[in-house]
Scaffold this motif. Structure first.
Motif, PDB file in Angstrom:
ATOM      1  N   GLU A 534      25.325   4.481  90.375  1.00 32.54           N
ATOM      2  CA  GLU A 534      25.544   3.025  90.279  1.00 32.54           C
ATOM      3  C   GLU A 534      24.819   2.292  91.396  1.00 32.54           C
ATOM      4  O   GLU A 534      24.252   1.217  91.202  1.00 32.54           O
ATOM      5  CB  GLU A 534      27.037   2.662  90.326  1.00 32.54           C
ATOM      6  CG  GLU A 534      27.763   2.829  89.001  1.00 32.54           C
ATOM      7  CD  GLU A 534      28.064   4.282  88.705  1.00 32.54           C
ATOM      8  OE1 GLU A 534      28.160   5.057  89.680  1.00 32.54           O
ATOM      9  OE2 GLU A 534      28.171   4.657  87.515  1.00 32.54           O
ATOM     10  N   VAL A 537      21.232   2.106  90.594  1.00 29.40           N
ATOM     11  CA  VAL A 537      21.002   1.106  89.539  1.00 29.40           C
ATOM     12  C   VAL A 537      20.970  -0.297  90.167  1.00 29.40           C
ATOM     13  O   VAL A 537      20.130  -1.133  89.804  1.00 29.40           O
ATOM     14  CB  VAL A 537      22.072   1.218  88.417  1.00 29.40           C
ATOM     15  CG1 VAL A 537      21.933   0.067  87.418  1.00 29.40           C
ATOM     16  CG2 VAL A 537      21.939   2.552  87.692  1.00 29.40           C
ATOM     17  N   SER A 560      21.371   3.037  80.958  1.00 30.32           N
ATOM     18  CA  SER A 560      21.378   1.884  81.874  1.00 30.32           C
ATOM     19  C   SER A 560      20.029   1.655  82.521  1.00 30.32           C
ATOM     20  O   SER A 560      19.519   0.531  82.553  1.00 30.32           O
ATOM     21  CB  SER A 560      22.413   2.074  82.978  1.00 30.32           C
ATOM     22  OG  SER A 560      23.634   2.365  82.424  1.00 30.32           O
ATOM     23  N   ASP A 563      17.282   0.430  80.170  1.00 30.01           N
ATOM     24  CA  ASP A 563      17.294  -1.004  79.866  1.00 30.01           C
ATOM     25  C   ASP A 563      16.573  -1.828  80.923  1.00 30.01           C
ATOM     26  O   ASP A 563      16.046  -2.895  80.643  1.00 30.01           O
ATOM     27  CB  ASP A 563      18.741  -1.513  79.767  1.00 30.01           C
ATOM     28  CG  ASP A 563      19.415  -0.966  78.520  1.00 30.01           C
ATOM     29  OD1 ASP A 563      18.667  -0.485  77.629  1.00 30.01           O
ATOM     30  OD2 ASP A 563      20.660  -0.997  78.452  1.00 30.01           O
TER      31      ASP A 563
END
Ligand code: G6P
Length: 615
Positions: A534, A537, A560, A563
């Motif tokens: 996370e 990201v 994720s 994208d």
């Protein structure tokens, strides 16, 4: 650095020496030369450039007959790469011929003394000084070549692997080593001299590796006599049977050694853990660790010393050792460590990592650690190398010869060995649960097959490479176990494509490198599902908002990052500590393809050498 090769026997020396030089070119490639003696005449041909340039030159100008020959491929230390500074060097009388790998540090003093006695020098090299020093000893002391080499070497300070012959005594070559490798291939009525065994592997499996401080007189008719340079005592040479085969040192169907070596990683890693990793039985067998288990377990800390890519493997190991075995680790550049008066305690364990086993700075760091009473463990690839002999114990990576100057399979096999050690110590200390230990072992066994899967992205990686081949800069980001992989990815790109690249811990980006990001800047982000996913990201979001181009290295099935990123390259899932073994693969391929598209010499990047035997 520099490769040396020699032949004395009954065959034509030229093709053997030339081929030998081609095989040793990974050691240096800014100039090359060959000397041949055919019972009548001495021919010396040398040129700036690669062995291929020398070949062209020799085929045009020189009669290449002769059963005594020597050659040299150079990585310049003293004097720019040009024809005159290339080896072999010939003494003032025109009789003695020398090739040299290393540095004679006190050459200026010796040169002054010889100049005062009437010697004339044509090159800027330390080597030309040495050959004239030997000649001077012959004249002054009225001794034979072997004795003269011995006396001359006691007056030198520095490092060397040398081979010398006298055209008036064409039945012998005298060789010596201190700090640079030298192997003697022993055939029937023929002998080979080389920096490693690759030049003579198709002729003989028997080799003598000279130890530091030894010299040998190699006679066509009487064989090899080895003695110690300092005290003149005779040494009974150990003739080693070589494991090397020709296929390992040829490109086979690959365009470059680097690509071949990238593709060899599944088998290289299997070779690394073969006989050591017994996953079903839950055992890791490593004699070098087993025999010294107490030293490891009592260590207050582990110090890792290495250079270049091996240093990056050390950084990965720091994460692995601390995470699994709970032993504090410090990783040092060997070149800094050796000169910064470091604190080394007798209960420290020092791990020296080196593909070649010859890196001068790593060697010096080992000697320092030994002087301070530490236990020193080597992780080397080249069997019988200086570092493998200097360390108290060690584990070979068994990756097979790595010829591409940019290191690939050495890196992943080093990580494999270090992971095995960390797991073994974790088990012995009880810092890992049985379940976790078994899970790691089982997972490690699947890595070669997972690398095969990662390699399947090659065509896609080539497309990505095409898009970014003209970038001027590139940023590599990773966290945790993959931070060192980001450093290694950036190093690969710099080394072979000459594109400026930086590796950073992903979160550090906002403390500086973020200022560089614009629509021109490709950013390679290692964003595998296990390992601060996370957080990474979020870092990707930060790049995206500044129009950076994102190439994500992600776990199969990721959505994720897909994208957000401009491109994703997938690798199979694995446990976090083993991800470096997989994330490294696409980074190697990316830099490989970019360098090929830019027309760079992938296997022999400018200014670099594979084995750095000077500090
Ligand atoms: C040179 C090579 C690198 C290597 C480094 C350390 O710079 O080009 O690929 O990582 O030396 O070498 P070693 O043999 O000690 O691993």
């Amino acid at each position: 650095m520099c490769g040396i090769v020699g032949y004395i026997g009954y065959r034509e020396a030229y093709p053997i020496v030339l081929k030998g030089l081609q095989r040793l070119e990974y050691r240096g490639y800014d100039s090359a030369g060959i000397a041949l003696y055919n019972e009548k005449e001495l021919k010396v041909s040398k040129t700036k450039g690669k062995v291929a340039d020398l070949k062209k030159k020799m085929e045009q100008e020189v009669d290449t007959s002769g059963t005594l020959g020597m050659g040299h491929t150079r990585w310049a230390t003293h004097g720019v790469p040009n024809d005159v500074n290339s080896h072999p060097h010939v003494s003032n009388s025109g009789d003695l011929v020398i090739i040299h790998n290393g540095i004679i540090e006190n050459y200026e003093t010796l040169k002054k003394e010889l100049t005062a006695r009437g010697y004339v020098f044509h090159s800027d090299t330390d080597t030309e000084v040495l050959v004239n020093l030997i000649e001077d000893v012959i004249k002054k002391e009225k001794v034979k070549l072997g004795k003269a080499v011995q006396i001359a070497l006691t007056q030198t300070v520095g490092a060397y692997a040398i081979a010398v012959f006298d055209k008036k005594k064409p039945n012998e070559i005298v060789v010596a080593r201190l700090g640079s490798p030298l192997a003697i291939g022993v055939g029937k009525d023929e002998y080979f001299i080389a920096s490693d065994a690759s030049p003579f592997i198709e002729f003989t499996n028997n080799a003598i590796y000279l130890e530091d401080g030894e010299m040998a007189v190699v006679r066509r008719d009487k064989g090899v006599k080895v003695r110690k340079i300092k005290d003149d005592s005779l040494v009974d040479p150990y003739i080693q049977e070589l494991q090397l085969n020709l296929e390992q040192i040829e490109k086979n169907n690959f365009d470059h050694f680097m690509l071949k070596e990238i593709y060899e990683q599944p088998s290289a890693i299997t070779d690394t853990y073969r006989g050591r990793l017994l996953a079903d039985e839950g055992i890791i067998r490593m004699a070098g660790v087993d025999d010294n288990l107490e030293r490891f377990l009592n260590a207050k800390r582990i110090l890792i010393v290495a250079c270049g890519t091996s240093w990056h493997a050390g950084l990965v190991a720091e994460y692995i050792f601390e995470d699994l075995a709970r032993i504090p680790v410090e990783v040092e550049y060997a070149s800094e460590f050796r000169y910064r008066n470091p604190i080394i305690n007798p209960d420290d364990v020092v791990i020296a990592i080196s593909q070649s086993g010859e890196t001068a700075d790593t060697m010096a760091a080992i000697k320092l650690a030994k002087e301070k009473g530490a236990f020193v463990f080597g992780v080397c690839n080249v069997v019988g190398s200086s570092i493998s002999r200097e360390t108290h114990a060690g584990a070979y990576t068994h990756a097979g010869p790595e010829i591409g100057v940019a290191s690939t399979k050495a890196f992943t096999t080093q990580i494999t060995v270090l992971t095995l050690i960390a797991l073994k110590l974790a088990k012995a200390k009880g810092s890992i649960s049985n379940t976790d230990f078994h899970m790691h072992l089982q997972e490690l066994e699947t890595i070669p097959q997972k690398i095969e899967v990662a390699l399947e992205s090659n065509a896609h990686i080539k497309e990505v490479a095409f898009k970014y081949k003209d970038a001027r800069n590139c940023l590599y980001l990773g966290r945790g176990f993959n931070f060192p992989v980001a450093l290694e990815g950036a190093l690969k790109l710099k080394e072979i494509s000459y594109i400026h690249a930086e590796g950073y811990p992903a979160a550090e980006m906002k403390h500086g490198p973020i200022a560089l990001i614009d629509e021109e800047m490709p950013v390679v982000v290692i964003a595998t599902r296990k390992g601060h996913y996370e957080k990474v990201v979020s870092n990707i979001q930060e790049i995206k908002s500044r129009q950076g181009k994102i190439i994500g290295i992600v776990t199969q099935g990721d959505t994720s990052v897909r994208d957000l990123a401009d491109h994703v390259i997938e690798i199979p899932d694995t446990i976090e500590s083993l991800t470096p073994l997989l994330t490294t693969i696409p980074l190697q391929l990316l830099s490989y393809h970019i360098a090929v598209m830019l027309g760079k010499n992938v296997d022999q990047p400018r200014n670099l050498a594979k084995s750095v035997t000077v500090e």
